[in-house]
Every structure is written in structure tokens, then in C-alpha cells.
Design a protein around this motif. Structure first.
Motif, PDB file in Angstrom:
ATOM      1  N   GLN A 220      -1.133  -3.252  12.437  1.00 42.82           N
ATOM      2  CA  GLN A 220      -0.347  -2.029  12.568  1.00 42.82           C
ATOM      3  C   GLN A 220       0.835  -2.030  11.607  1.00 42.82           C
ATOM      4  O   GLN A 220       1.172  -0.994  11.005  1.00 42.82           O
ATOM      5  CB  GLN A 220       0.148  -1.851  14.000  1.00 42.82           C
ATOM      6  N   GLN A 221       1.478  -3.184  11.435  1.00 39.08           N
ATOM      7  CA  GLN A 221       2.559  -3.264  10.454  1.00 39.08           C
ATOM      8  C   GLN A 221       2.024  -3.046   9.038  1.00 39.08           C
ATOM      9  O   GLN A 221       2.689  -2.416   8.212  1.00 39.08           O
ATOM     10  CB  GLN A 221       3.250  -4.631  10.561  1.00 39.08           C
ATOM     11  N   ALA A 222       0.821  -3.559   8.788  1.00 37.54           N
ATOM     12  CA  ALA A 222       0.213  -3.345   7.475  1.00 37.54           C
ATOM     13  C   ALA A 222      -0.060  -1.865   7.238  1.00 37.54           C
ATOM     14  O   ALA A 222       0.148  -1.359   6.130  1.00 37.54           O
ATOM     15  CB  ALA A 222      -1.075  -4.151   7.366  1.00 37.54           C
ATOM     16  N   ILE A 223      -0.526  -1.163   8.264  1.00 37.08           N
ATOM     17  CA  ILE A 223      -0.759   0.278   8.145  1.00 37.08           C
ATOM     18  C   ILE A 223       0.540   0.997   7.784  1.00 37.08           C
ATOM     19  O   ILE A 223       0.565   1.866   6.908  1.00 37.08           O
ATOM     20  CB  ILE A 223      -1.354   0.843   9.450  1.00 37.08           C
ATOM     21  N   THR A 224       1.616   0.624   8.442  1.00 40.23           N
ATOM     22  CA  THR A 224       2.925   1.222   8.137  1.00 40.23           C
ATOM     23  C   THR A 224       3.292   1.002   6.679  1.00 40.23           C
ATOM     24  O   THR A 224       3.777   1.919   5.985  1.00 40.23           O
ATOM     25  CB  THR A 224       4.005   0.631   9.051  1.00 40.23           C
ATOM     26  N   GLN A 225       3.024  -0.207   6.179  1.00 38.27           N
ATOM     27  CA  GLN A 225       3.343  -0.512   4.784  1.00 38.27           C
ATOM     28  C   GLN A 225       2.447   0.268   3.820  1.00 38.27           C
ATOM     29  O   GLN A 225       2.909   0.749   2.784  1.00 38.27           O
ATOM     30  CB  GLN A 225       3.234  -2.013   4.551  1.00 38.27           C
ATOM     31  N   PHE A 226       1.168   0.403   4.154  1.00 48.40           N
ATOM     32  CA  PHE A 226       0.281   1.227   3.335  1.00 48.40           C
ATOM     33  C   PHE A 226       0.769   2.675   3.314  1.00 48.40           C
ATOM     34  O   PHE A 226       0.762   3.330   2.264  1.00 48.40           O
ATOM     35  CB  PHE A 226      -1.151   1.167   3.858  1.00 48.40           C
ATOM     36  N   ASN A 227       1.177   3.183   4.470  1.00 45.03           N
ATOM     37  CA  ASN A 227       1.651   4.562   4.525  1.00 45.03           C
ATOM     38  C   ASN A 227       2.918   4.760   3.691  1.00 45.03           C
ATOM     39  O   ASN A 227       3.102   5.814   3.068  1.00 45.03           O
ATOM     40  CB  ASN A 227       1.903   4.979   5.977  1.00 45.03           C
ATOM     41  N   GLN A 228       3.769   3.761   3.670  1.00 44.16           N
ATOM     42  CA  GLN A 228       4.970   3.852   2.834  1.00 44.16           C
ATOM     43  C   GLN A 228       4.588   3.943   1.356  1.00 44.16           C
ATOM     44  O   GLN A 228       5.208   4.680   0.587  1.00 44.16           O
ATOM     45  CB  GLN A 228       5.873   2.643   3.093  1.00 44.16           C
TER      46      GLN A 228
END
Length: 271
Positions: A220-228
Motif C-alpha cells: 500500500q505504501q508502494a502504491i502511494t509512491q507510484f501515485n505520487q
């Protein structure tokens, strides 16, 4: 993707009973991308599953290998693309980037480069490079690795008006165990035969993002970073796509794609 005002995202975690939905959704989203001319990013995860490639069907003792996997607590499915076996579980994130484009818009390598650059931008502190890691599972020219240890692999699918670059990336978890599982699967499935089409998996040539960062990180943290990262190329819309996927036309394409995936599973031996 570059220059588009909106990038639609969808995040899904498939339960054990939804085994085939991930690749069925990929097919349906590829249709939607072409129809709407809309860039899409699909994040998804699966319960413990070994996803076989088309070449794996040629293993001489595949039934024995599948039996080993199921006894080890993994579901098994056959995907609708090439390559070889990969592992999906709670520590693996799948990122599928859909682009509205005709076949000439991106060469195969250019599309892979686009995903490579995205992953490099998400973790700029890591020296991520593309190139085959021979003794990883599902080795390919666009494996992503750090100091010779693979963290991710990619594949593509294309239609006349859209393409998708599909990435799996090992975020956290026991990568040595995953690698050993696949090595043991091939050992059983080859039944003593030598066939260079299938990898001799060395667990030491694979790793995770968490291990390389030396810190805790979740998918989930990785998804946040991808979205950024995506937000630097356009505005993100997290609401449109979940609604569209419930509409009758999309559901019809999803059902058709699911039925095609179900028929594909019939090629696997009884286990």
C-alpha cells in the motif's frame, strides 16, 4: 501517458475464490483503454498463487509440479501470456499501466522503458537497472534488479488501439522462500530431464524492495509512491474507474474475458 490530463487508477485485492479475475480484468481494461482513450493504472494483489506462463505447459511432469505447489499452500493458474512461473502473495504488488496507443506509438522496448523509468522514479535512492537476471524465476530482458538481484519482472499485451505493460514487483516478504518454491516446482516438473528453456532458480539472485531499502515498506505504501510519481504527469482520478467497472458494458467484457481464462485453465493437468 505523458501529457494526458487524467490518469484513472483502480486498486484491487483478489480473494482465493477470485483466482482468474485479475487477468480477466486486465483484458477488460485493455478494451476500456482503447474505447475511452484513457490512461489507466491497475494495482492488484492476489492470495498465495503460482501463476504459470504458456511455456510451462510443456513441462514433462507438470501434474507432479502442480501437486507440489498445491500441497505447499499455493493456488495455481495459467495466464494468457508467455513467460514462466511467478509467485503472487501479500508481499507482491502487480502494477499494470494501460496506454491508449496504436501499435506504432511505442516500440516494445520503449514501452518497457516507460515502466522502468517509473519504478526508478518511485525509488530514486535505489540503483535499479533493466536486464536479464538469468537464474531468477521468469527471467527476461527487462528484469529490474539492484546489484544483480532481481526485484521485478515485466510483460506486455497489445491490441490495435491500446497496450498494457504489466509489472510484478517484490515489495516485501521471504523472497528466498518464493525462489526456492519455484526451483522445487521445476525440479519436480522436469522429472530429471534437462531443458534450458526453464530456469535453474538461484534464490540469492532475487530480493525485495524492503530488503534493499533496509526498511519496512508495504504494498500500500508502494502504491502511494507510484501515485505520487503519476501525479507528476497528470491529475489522478481514483473514483471514475471503480464506477465504470460496475457498468453493464464493462461487465459483459469482464465476463467474456473470465470465460476465456476459465477455458485456458482446462489445459492444465488434473491435480
Amino acid at each position: 501517458m505523458m501529457g494526458q490530463p487524467t490518469i484513472a487508477t483502480l486498486t484491487q485485492h483478489y480473494q482465493p475464490g477470485d483466482l482468474l479475475d485479475s487477468f480477466a480484468t486486465t483484458n477488460a481494461l485493455l478494451w476500456l483503454t482503447a474505447k475511452q482513450q484513457q490512461p489507466i493504472v491497475h494495482y492488484w494483489q492476489q492470495s498465495p498463487t503460482v501463476i504459470l506462463g504458456l511455456l510451462d505447459q510443456q513441462l514433462p511432469a507438470l501434474a507432479d509440479g502442480i501437486h507440489f505447489l498445491t500441497q505447499s499452500g499455493y493456488q495455481v493458474m495459467l495466464r494468457n501470456s508467455g513467460g514462466l512461473a511467478v509467485v503472487a502473495d501479500a508481499g507482491i504488488l502487480n502494477v499494470s499501466l494501460f496506454l491508449p496507443a496504436d501499435r506504432q506509438a511505442y516500440t516494445i522496448n520503449a514501452a518497457y522503458d516507460l515502466m522502468t523509468q517509473a519504478v526508478q522514479s518511485v525509488w530514486p535512492a535505489l540503483p535499479i537497472v533493466a536486464g536479464e537476471i538469468k537464474h531468477s524465476y521468469c527471467p527476461g530482458d527487462y528484469d529490474l534488479s539492484i546489484h544483480g538481484q532481481k526485484i521485478a519482472g515485466m510483460s506486455q499485451r497489445r491490441t490495435a488501439k491500446a497496450l498494457v505493460i504489466m509489472l510484478y514487483i517484490s515489495i516485501n516478504g521471504d523472497q528466498a522462500q518464493r525462489s526456492q518454491l519455484i526451483q522445487d516446482f521445476y525440479t519436480r516438473s522436469l522429472a530429471g530431464q534437462i531443458d534450458d528453456r526453464f530456469p535453474q532458480v538461484d534464490p540469492t539472485v532475487m530480493t525485495t524492495v524492503a530488503a534493499q531499502l533496509d526498511q519496512t515498506i508495504t504494498p500500500q505504501q508502494a502504491i502511494t509512491q507510484f501515485n505520487q510519481h503519476l501525479a507528476t504527469h497528470g491529475s489522478l482520478d481514483t473514483e471514475w474507474l471503480p464506477l465504470v467497472t460496475t457498468e453493464p458494458e464493462f461487465q459483459a467484457h469482464l465476463t467474456q474475458a473470465f470465460q476465456e481464462m476459465a477455458r485456458r485453465q482446462q489445459r492444465l493437468p488434473e491435480r
